[in-house]
Design a protein around this motif. Structure first.
Motif, PDB file in Angstrom:
ATOM      1  N   GLY A 143       0.815  -1.211   0.000  1.00  0.00           N
ATOM      2  CA  GLY A 143       0.000   0.000   0.000  1.00  0.00           C
ATOM      3  C   GLY A 143       0.847   1.259   0.000  1.00  0.00           C
ATOM      4  N   ALA A 144       0.234   2.376   0.426  1.00  0.00           N
ATOM      5  CA  ALA A 144       0.926   3.663   0.453  1.00  0.00           C
ATOM      6  C   ALA A 144       2.125   3.606   1.385  1.00  0.00           C
ATOM      7  N   LYS A 145       3.213   4.264   0.973  1.00  0.00           N
ATOM      8  CA  LYS A 145       4.434   4.306   1.791  1.00  0.00           C
ATOM      9  C   LYS A 145       4.284   5.412   2.828  1.00  0.00           C
ATOM     10  N   ALA A 146       3.379   5.189   3.730  1.00  0.00           N
ATOM     11  CA  ALA A 146       3.029   6.189   4.738  1.00  0.00           C
ATOM     12  C   ALA A 146       2.657   5.469   6.021  1.00  0.00           C
ATOM     13  N   ILE A 147       2.673   6.222   7.127  1.00  0.00           N
ATOM     14  CA  ILE A 147       2.297   5.645   8.412  1.00  0.00           C
ATOM     15  C   ILE A 147       1.581   6.696   9.249  1.00  0.00           C
ATOM     16  N   TYR A 148       0.549   6.281   9.950  1.00  0.00           N
ATOM     17  CA  TYR A 148      -0.189   7.146  10.869  1.00  0.00           C
ATOM     18  C   TYR A 148       0.342   6.927  12.278  1.00  0.00           C
ATOM     19  N   ILE A 149       0.685   8.025  12.965  1.00  0.00           N
ATOM     20  CA  ILE A 149       1.113   7.959  14.351  1.00  0.00           C
ATOM     21  C   ILE A 149       0.182   8.831  15.192  1.00  0.00           C
ATOM     22  N   PRO A 150       0.036   8.532  16.489  1.00  0.00           N
ATOM     23  CA  PRO A 150      -0.883   9.339  17.309  1.00  0.00           C
ATOM     24  C   PRO A 150      -0.398  10.766  17.492  1.00  0.00           C
ATOM     25  N   GLU A 151      -1.344  11.647  17.754  1.00  0.00           N
ATOM     26  CA  GLU A 151      -1.039  13.051  18.039  1.00  0.00           C
ATOM     27  C   GLU A 151      -1.459  13.368  19.466  1.00  0.00           C
ATOM     28  N   PRO A 152      -0.492  13.498  20.423  1.00  0.00           N
ATOM     29  CA  PRO A 152       0.954  13.461  20.202  1.00  0.00           C
ATOM     30  C   PRO A 152       1.502  12.031  20.260  1.00  0.00           C
ATOM     31  N   SER A 153       2.782  11.912  19.922  1.00  0.00           N
ATOM     32  CA  SER A 153       3.463  10.635  20.029  1.00  0.00           C
ATOM     33  C   SER A 153       4.877  10.878  20.534  1.00  0.00           C
ATOM     34  N   TRP A 154       5.602   9.802  20.796  1.00  0.00           N
ATOM     35  CA  TRP A 154       7.001   9.936  21.179  1.00  0.00           C
ATOM     36  C   TRP A 154       7.709  10.802  20.150  1.00  0.00           C
ATOM     37  N   ALA A 155       8.501  11.751  20.609  1.00  0.00           N
ATOM     38  CA  ALA A 155       9.087  12.765  19.730  1.00  0.00           C
ATOM     39  C   ALA A 155       9.905  12.172  18.596  1.00  0.00           C
ATOM     40  N   ASN A 156      10.485  10.997  18.797  1.00  0.00           N
ATOM     41  CA  ASN A 156      11.366  10.420  17.783  1.00  0.00           C
ATOM     42  C   ASN A 156      10.627   9.613  16.727  1.00  0.00           C
ATOM     43  N   HIS A 169       1.617  10.685   8.809  1.00  0.00           N
ATOM     44  CA  HIS A 169       0.336  11.333   9.085  1.00  0.00           C
ATOM     45  C   HIS A 169       0.031  11.194  10.575  1.00  0.00           C
ATOM     46  N   LYS A 170      -0.913  11.987  11.074  1.00  0.00           N
ATOM     47  CA  LYS A 170      -1.288  11.940  12.481  1.00  0.00           C
ATOM     48  C   LYS A 170      -2.743  11.486  12.619  1.00  0.00           C
ATOM     49  N   TYR A 171      -3.025  10.762  13.689  1.00  0.00           N
ATOM     50  CA  TYR A 171      -4.419  10.473  14.029  1.00  0.00           C
ATOM     51  C   TYR A 171      -4.709  10.973  15.443  1.00  0.00           C
ATOM     52  N   ALA A 172      -5.966  11.323  15.685  1.00  0.00           N
ATOM     53  CA  ALA A 172      -6.368  11.907  16.964  1.00  0.00           C
ATOM     54  C   ALA A 172      -6.111  10.920  18.102  1.00  0.00           C
ATOM     55  N   TYR A 173      -5.628  11.456  19.223  1.00  0.00           N
ATOM     56  CA  TYR A 173      -5.369  10.590  20.376  1.00  0.00           C
ATOM     57  C   TYR A 173      -5.671  11.292  21.702  1.00  0.00           C
ATOM     58  N   TYR A 174      -5.186  12.518  21.851  1.00  0.00           N
ATOM     59  CA  TYR A 174      -5.276  13.219  23.130  1.00  0.00           C
ATOM     60  C   TYR A 174      -6.393  14.251  23.114  1.00  0.00           C
ATOM     61  N   LYS A 176      -7.502  17.375  24.860  1.00  0.00           N
ATOM     62  CA  LYS A 176      -6.964  18.416  25.739  1.00  0.00           C
ATOM     63  C   LYS A 176      -7.965  18.838  26.806  1.00  0.00           C
ATOM     64  N   ALA A 177      -9.249  18.824  26.453  1.00  0.00           N
ATOM     65  CA  ALA A 177     -10.277  19.283  27.393  1.00  0.00           C
ATOM     66  C   ALA A 177     -10.414  18.340  28.588  1.00  0.00           C
ATOM     67  N   THR A 178     -10.307  17.041  28.336  1.00  0.00           N
ATOM     68  CA  THR A 178     -10.489  16.064  29.411  1.00  0.00           C
ATOM     69  C   THR A 178      -9.166  15.541  29.960  1.00  0.00           C
ATOM     70  N   ILE A 179      -8.059  15.905  29.296  1.00  0.00           N
ATOM     71  CA  ILE A 179      -6.731  15.353  29.608  1.00  0.00           C
ATOM     72  C   ILE A 179      -6.830  13.825  29.596  1.00  0.00           C
ATOM     73  N   GLY A 180      -7.529  13.324  28.577  1.00  0.00           N
ATOM     74  CA  GLY A 180      -7.754  11.894  28.438  1.00  0.00           C
ATOM     75  C   GLY A 180      -7.693  11.479  26.984  1.00  0.00           C
ATOM     76  N   LEU A 181      -8.145  10.273  26.708  1.00  0.00           N
ATOM     77  CA  LEU A 181      -8.112   9.727  25.355  1.00  0.00           C
ATOM     78  C   LEU A 181      -9.244  10.300  24.510  1.00  0.00           C
ATOM     79  N   ASP A 182      -8.909  10.742  23.311  1.00  0.00           N
ATOM     80  CA  ASP A 182      -9.910  11.172  22.341  1.00  0.00           C
ATOM     81  C   ASP A 182     -10.329   9.930  21.543  1.00  0.00           C
ATOM     82  N   PHE A 183     -11.115   9.078  22.186  1.00  0.00           N
ATOM     83  CA  PHE A 183     -11.448   7.783  21.590  1.00  0.00           C
ATOM     84  C   PHE A 183     -12.301   7.947  20.330  1.00  0.00           C
ATOM     85  N   GLU A 184     -13.261   8.855  20.388  1.00  0.00           N
ATOM     86  CA  GLU A 184     -14.116   9.067  19.218  1.00  0.00           C
ATOM     87  C   GLU A 184     -13.299   9.600  18.041  1.00  0.00           C
TER      88      GLU A 184
END
Length: 421
Positions: A143-156, A169-174, A176-184
């Protein structure tokens, strides 16, 4: 003979030519790189002469005295390695077999169907495992030569994959309002991505937030990934160190495999064995069958060979001794739980001290998060305020809970209360 005037003139010309050469240096256009955040914290901490200063930027375990900790099981295993008087010959390209076999069992489980069809190599800790994985995906993923990592993720993460030739690419994770997981948001991004995309997941103790999906949420993530035909790349840097239980921390990895995903996995033994400087890790790919495993293994070797030829042996032998010697293994399981429990206790003490000070803020996220790092929810301005209180951490509000001790937790709570209320 040349006149003294002519000699002086020639010397002046030569000096100008040397100056011109220096000005046109091969590396004259190399720009200054941006400062390293952790290095900056370390330097500021060292320069601070205040006796009660606190360093919450360090990414390594510390004991309750704030000192580096070497596991007793590691010391015993190392003694066994030294007393064995083994030779110093090169390991094979994929490393020390006694280590990689045991690392696979640790990650996937002794009864996993993956073990008989697994291509695995020792790596230069977790970072090296990620880089091998990035190179493998770049060369062979259909497939595409790309990868989705969480936002935020380990800096490296982003740097490793970009240097492997992948688009990040980034996918939603954090949230900020709840200081928890953005599961939806996470599920929405998994569902929006092109079918067959590659997703990186933190197996446990998400860095930097300390926020993990629950087992039930992992099951929903797995189903969404399966429905879209995505490929899963797991990074497991904290197995055992997160909850204190190696099986609990490996839940996501094992569940995905049980549900038919042929994942790839980066493992690190820096945190859970304290083998930071030994740089011991593993990269593995779950294959469809033995024939595919043979082909994948051959290509992993081709990737590793020009990168570093073969991995170091000493730390791998230590880890192998622990994983393959029953009494050492049991001792290590107890020690890794003790480290995890100390982190959990420091979280509880920090929350308790903040509440005792009268803080009206909800600090429940401190104890609901897991692993070495915690996202406090503090702003960059508030983190700057903490530095004025001689408390050092990254500007994004992340703190290393390993830097908290029973002696300094009270003063830390006072500093946070001062800047946050």
């Amino acid at each position: 003979m040349l006149s003294s005037l002519r000699i002086a003139s020639r010397r002046a010309v030569a000096a100008r030519n040397v100056s011109a050469l220096r000005a046109a240096s091969t590396w004259a256009n190399v720009p200054q790189g941006p400062p390293d955040a952790i290095l900056g914290i370390t330097e500021a901490f060292k320069a601070d002469t205040f006796p009660g200063k606190i360093n919450l930027g360090v990414g390594a375990y510390r004991d309750d005295k704030g000192k580096p900790y070497v596991l007793p099981s590691v010391l015993k295993a190392e003694d066994k390695v030294i007393q064995s008087r083994l030779n110093k010959e090169y390991a094979g390209i994929t490393g020390v077999p006694e280590f990689t076999k045991a690392a696979a069992v640790l990650a996937y489980g002794a009864d996993s169907s993956a073990l008989n069809r697994l291509a695995i190599t020792q790596s230069i800790s977790g970072t090296g495992a990620l880089r091998i994985g990035g190179e493998f995906i770049k060369k062979f993923y259909p497939g595409a030569k790309a990868i989705y990592i969480p936002e935020p993720s380990w800096a490296n993460h982003a740097a490793v994959f970009k240097d492997s030739g992948l688009t990040v690419h980034k996918y939603a994770y954090y949230n900020k309002a709840t200081i928890g997981l953005d599961f939806e948001g996470l599920l929405a991004d998994v569902n929006k991505a092109e079918p067959g995309s590659v997703f990186l997941f933190h197996a446990c103790a998400h860095n930097p937030t300390g926020i993990d999906p629950t087992p039930e949420q992992w099951k929903q993530i797995e189903q969404a990934v399966k429905n879209k035909g995505h490929y899963s790349f797991f990074d497991m840097a904290y197995q055992g160190f997160a909850s204190g239980d190696i099986h609990t921390d490996a839940f996501a990895v094992r569940h995905f495999v049980e549900q038919g995903h042929n994942i790839c996995l980066a493992q690190s033994f820096a945190k859970n064995m304290g083998l930071y400087g030994e740089r011991i890790g593993a990269f593995s790919v779950v294959c469809a069958d033995a024939a595919e495993q043979k082909r994948v293994d051959s290509q992993i070797k081709i990737i590793v060979r020009p990168l570093y030829s073969n991995p170091p042996i000493h730390g791998a032998r230590i880890a192998a001794q622990i994983l393959n010697t029953p009494e050492l293994y049991e001792e290590w399981l107890k020690e890794v739980k003790e480290m995890a429990d100390r982190i959990i206790t420091m979280r509880a003490l920090l929350k308790e001290n903040l509440e005792k000070l009268g803080s009206k803020h909800d600090w429940s996220h401190i104890t609901s998060q897991i692993g070495m790092f915690a996202y406090t929810g503090l702003t960059p301005e508030q983190m700057a305020g903490l530095a004025e209180e001689h408390v050092y951490a990254t500007k994004d509000g992340r703190i290393s809970v390993a830097g908290i001790t029973s002696e300094n937790v009270g003063r830390l709570a006072e500093a946070i209360f001062k800047v946050k209320g």
